[in-house]
Design a protein around this motif. Structure first.
Motif, PDB file in Angstrom:
ATOM      1  N   LEU A   1       2.792 -13.156  -0.829  1.00 55.10           N
ATOM      2  CA  LEU A   1       1.418 -13.198  -1.324  1.00 55.10           C
ATOM      3  C   LEU A   1       0.679 -11.904  -1.004  1.00 55.10           C
ATOM      4  N   GLY A   2       0.838 -11.419   0.225  1.00 52.78           N
ATOM      5  CA  GLY A   2       0.173 -10.173   0.610  1.00 52.78           C
ATOM      6  C   GLY A   2       0.634  -9.000  -0.231  1.00 52.78           C
ATOM      7  N   ALA A   3       1.947  -8.873  -0.381  1.00 51.18           N
ATOM      8  CA  ALA A   3       2.487  -7.779  -1.188  1.00 51.18           C
ATOM      9  C   ALA A   3       2.087  -7.934  -2.656  1.00 51.18           C
ATOM     10  N   GLY A   4       2.081  -9.184  -3.150  1.00 52.68           N
ATOM     11  CA  GLY A   4       1.722  -9.415  -4.548  1.00 52.68           C
ATOM     12  C   GLY A   4       0.260  -9.122  -4.833  1.00 52.68           C
ATOM     13  N   CYS A   5      -0.631  -9.581  -3.958  1.00 52.81           N
ATOM     14  CA  CYS A   5      -2.070  -9.332  -4.152  1.00 52.81           C
ATOM     15  C   CYS A   5      -2.375  -7.841  -4.117  1.00 52.81           C
ATOM     16  N   MET A   6      -1.780  -7.133  -3.169  1.00 53.70           N
ATOM     17  CA  MET A   6      -2.030  -5.697  -3.073  1.00 53.70           C
ATOM     18  C   MET A   6      -1.423  -4.941  -4.248  1.00 53.70           C
ATOM     19  N   SER A   7      -0.281  -5.406  -4.733  1.00 50.31           N
ATOM     20  CA  SER A   7       0.321  -4.775  -5.898  1.00 50.31           C
ATOM     21  C   SER A   7      -0.531  -4.989  -7.143  1.00 50.31           C
ATOM     22  N   LEU A   8      -1.150  -6.186  -7.239  1.00 51.70           N
ATOM     23  CA  LEU A   8      -2.013  -6.483  -8.379  1.00 51.70           C
ATOM     24  C   LEU A   8      -3.219  -5.560  -8.424  1.00 51.70           C
ATOM     25  N   LEU A   9      -3.722  -5.187  -7.246  1.00 47.95           N
ATOM     26  CA  LEU A   9      -4.884  -4.289  -7.203  1.00 47.95           C
ATOM     27  C   LEU A   9      -4.582  -2.913  -7.767  1.00 47.95           C
ATOM     28  N   ALA A  10      -3.299  -2.568  -7.873  1.00 47.97           N
ATOM     29  CA  ALA A  10      -2.933  -1.260  -8.438  1.00 47.97           C
ATOM     30  C   ALA A  10      -3.346  -1.153  -9.901  1.00 47.97           C
ATOM     31  N   LYS A  11      -3.620  -2.283 -10.535  1.00 49.91           N
ATOM     32  CA  LYS A  11      -4.076  -2.264 -11.928  1.00 49.91           C
ATOM     33  C   LYS A  11      -5.441  -1.615 -12.055  1.00 49.91           C
ATOM     34  N   TRP A  12      -6.258  -1.715 -10.986  1.00 48.07           N
ATOM     35  CA  TRP A  12      -7.604  -1.145 -11.012  1.00 48.07           C
ATOM     36  C   TRP A  12      -7.740   0.056 -10.102  1.00 48.07           C
ATOM     37  N   ALA A  13      -6.887   0.160  -9.099  1.00 48.63           N
ATOM     38  CA  ALA A  13      -7.020   1.282  -8.149  1.00 48.63           C
ATOM     39  C   ALA A  13      -5.634   1.791  -7.762  1.00 48.63           C
TER      40      ALA A  13
ATOM     41  N   THR B   1       0.837  -1.205   0.000  1.00 45.77           N
ATOM     42  CA  THR B   1       0.000   0.000   0.000  1.00 45.77           C
ATOM     43  C   THR B   1       0.868   1.249   0.000  1.00 45.77           C
ATOM     44  N   GLY B   2       1.900   1.246   0.843  1.00 44.61           N
ATOM     45  CA  GLY B   2       2.781   2.415   0.905  1.00 44.61           C
ATOM     46  C   GLY B   2       3.579   2.620  -0.362  1.00 44.61           C
ATOM     47  N   PHE B   3       4.185   1.534  -0.877  1.00 45.01           N
ATOM     48  CA  PHE B   3       5.072   1.645  -2.041  1.00 45.01           C
ATOM     49  C   PHE B   3       4.323   1.759  -3.369  1.00 45.01           C
ATOM     50  N   ILE B   4       3.262   0.963  -3.532  1.00 40.27           N
ATOM     51  CA  ILE B   4       2.612   0.822  -4.838  1.00 40.27           C
ATOM     52  C   ILE B   4       1.417   1.750  -5.014  1.00 40.27           C
ATOM     53  N   HIS B   5       0.691   2.017  -3.942  1.00 35.61           N
ATOM     54  CA  HIS B   5      -0.540   2.796  -4.066  1.00 35.61           C
ATOM     55  C   HIS B   5      -0.365   4.262  -3.637  1.00 35.61           C
ATOM     56  N   VAL B   6       0.133   4.459  -2.443  1.00 34.13           N
ATOM     57  CA  VAL B   6       0.132   5.810  -1.871  1.00 34.13           C
ATOM     58  C   VAL B   6       1.285   6.663  -2.393  1.00 34.13           C
TER      59      VAL B   6
ATOM     60  N   THR C   1     -12.385  -2.332  -1.340  1.00 32.10           N
ATOM     61  CA  THR C   1     -12.967  -3.288  -0.391  1.00 32.10           C
ATOM     62  C   THR C   1     -11.920  -4.300   0.058  1.00 32.10           C
ATOM     63  N   PHE C   2     -11.206  -4.904  -0.897  1.00 35.87           N
ATOM     64  CA  PHE C   2     -10.127  -5.829  -0.549  1.00 35.87           C
ATOM     65  C   PHE C   2      -9.014  -5.107   0.198  1.00 35.87           C
ATOM     66  N   HIS C   3      -8.706  -3.895  -0.232  1.00 34.21           N
ATOM     67  CA  HIS C   3      -7.654  -3.089   0.376  1.00 34.21           C
ATOM     68  C   HIS C   3      -7.937  -2.885   1.862  1.00 34.21           C
ATOM     69  N   GLN C   4      -9.144  -2.447   2.190  1.00 36.63           N
ATOM     70  CA  GLN C   4      -9.490  -2.168   3.589  1.00 36.63           C
ATOM     71  C   GLN C   4      -9.589  -3.453   4.403  1.00 36.63           C
ATOM     72  N   PHE C   5     -10.020  -4.535   3.758  1.00 36.87           N
ATOM     73  CA  PHE C   5     -10.119  -5.808   4.474  1.00 36.87           C
ATOM     74  C   PHE C   5      -8.749  -6.284   4.946  1.00 36.87           C
ATOM     75  N   PHE C   6      -7.779  -6.288   4.037  1.00 35.97           N
ATOM     76  CA  PHE C   6      -6.449  -6.774   4.387  1.00 35.97           C
ATOM     77  C   PHE C   6      -5.738  -5.805   5.329  1.00 35.97           C
ATOM     78  N   GLU C   7      -5.914  -4.516   5.111  1.00 30.75           N
ATOM     79  CA  GLU C   7      -5.330  -3.544   6.033  1.00 30.75           C
ATOM     80  C   GLU C   7      -5.911  -3.728   7.429  1.00 30.75           C
ATOM     81  N   GLY C   8      -7.207  -3.999   7.488  1.00 29.28           N
ATOM     82  CA  GLY C   8      -7.856  -4.226   8.777  1.00 29.28           C
ATOM     83  C   GLY C   8      -7.287  -5.434   9.496  1.00 29.28           C
ATOM     84  N   MET C   9      -6.925  -6.476   8.741  1.00 29.32           N
ATOM     85  CA  MET C   9      -6.326  -7.653   9.361  1.00 29.32           C
ATOM     86  C   MET C   9      -4.989  -7.299  10.012  1.00 29.32           C
TER      87      MET C   9
END
Length: 356
Positions: free
Chosen positions: A344-356, A94-99, A239-247
């Motif tokens: 896996l966590g870093a990869g899944c969140m990085s993949l979401l950058a394709k849409w968000a 989230t920090g490196f790829i999204h924000v 939705t996935f972003h907040q779910f995993f961050e919440g964990m």
């Protein structure tokens, strides 16, 4: 022949002049109708995003907290280390790829003046200062609470018939200075249960601060957008972003062992932050201009600061603390599983950058 060429040239010139009108030049009334239709559709997606993100955030932050009642999710179990590693990977991505990339886009926008925004890398500077500031707050808060707790313990008389061992174990606290009088020590103060508990509390609070900052920015940006095509993919991604961050946050809150009221307040704050940001964005959508210098600077600075906080917290307080834990160091299978969960966590969140 010359007249034919002239007529052909004039026809070609007319086509060039008329073509933009044919493609883009719809009547004003139709544009207003399309705009109203888009706003209505966008509002439906925004309301869906509020509900979806609220539920996902509550479930995500609640799963690790339920470890107190579900033995399989207890913080001492191996599965908890794997969940935290996965969630830490999500926060790191989230920090490196999204924000951070969003902050670079904001503070290097051509809409800003060349001087000073184009002459100095403010994004990296703000992220660095935020990371250093987080380190200072982290260390200072831990030191302050440790000294305060030590003074309180020294001021309290030993009860239970002078049984120092039993008194030291009251409420999960261990008095290292009383053990030393018996001629044996359980390690330095840094590894005592009391210090570790204080560290977990500081970590959970600072991590929530960093998450809240960028969650508000995300929510406002989504709420102010009027494009259904932009909002639609963001709903699932956030939705996935907040779910995993919440964990990840929920794991830290669980280890901090706050009272029920404190846990409820922190979980509620996290769950409501993005939906409230979306509601604010909806309210200011008529006056909010995404590419205005003020909006770009404010969003860029806050995103950069949030990225610095999240990167520091994920690497230092989450990953380093768990990966250097004696339990993981002595268990090769757990260490391998944590490495896989992190990737896996870093990869899944990085993949979401394709849409968000």
């Amino acid at each position: 022949m010359n007249k034919l060429r002239q007529h052909s040239f004039l026809a070609f010139l007319c086509l060039i002049l008329i073509l933009p009108t044919l493609v883009f030049g719809e009547c004003t009334c139709d544009e207003e109708e399309d705009g109203d239709r888009n706003k209505t559709e966008a509002l439906k997606y925004k309301l869906a995003a509020i509900a979806s993100i609220l539920v996902a955030s509550a479930i995500g932050v609640g799963i690790p907290i339920l470890g107190k009642t579900i033995p399989a999710l207890h913080p001492d179990r191996n599965i908890f280390f794997l969940i935290k590693a996965f969630a830490a990977g999500v926060i790191l991505a989230t920090g490196f790829i999204h924000v951070l990339p969003d902050a670079f886009d904001n503070l290097t926008s051509p809409c800003l003046k060349e001087n000073p925004w184009g002459k100095f890398p403010f994004t990296g500077f703000v992220a660095m200062v935020a990371a250093i500031g987080t380190l200072m707050v982290d260390a200072s808060a831990t030191s302050y609470y440790s000294r305060s707790h030590s003074k309180n313990n020294q001021a309290q008389p030993v009860e239970n018939g002078g049984d120092e061992e039993k008194a030291g174990e009251h409420e999960g606290h261990v008095h290292v200075h009383t053990h030393a009088t018996h001629g044996h020590s359980h390690g330095s103060v840094d590894t005592s249960p009391t210090t570790q508990l204080l560290r977990h509390r500081v970590i959970s609070q600072v991590l929530e601060l960093g998450i809240i900052v960028h969650s508000v920015i995300i929510g406002i940006s989504l709420g102010a957008s009027e494009s259904p095509d932009t909002i639609r993919p963001l709903v699932a991604a956030l939705t996935f972003h907040q779910f995993f961050e919440g964990m990840g946050l929920g794991g830290c809150i669980s280890q901090a062992k706050f009272k029920a009221r404190g846990v409820a307040i922190m979980a509620l704050f996290f769950s409501l932050t993005t939906p409230v940001g979306i509601a604010i964005g909806i309210g200011i959508s008529n006056v909010y201009k995404e590419n205005s210098p003020t909006a770009l600077i404010v969003e860029g600075v806050f995103n950069a600061a949030s990225a610095g906080i999240l990167i520091y917290m994920s690497l230092v307080d989450l990953l380093a603390a768990d990966f250097m834990n004696p339990k993981m160091q002595s268990n090769g299978r757990l260490q391998a599983g944590a490495n896989i969960a992190l990737l896996l966590g870093a990869g899944c969140m990085s993949l979401l950058a394709k849409w968000a």
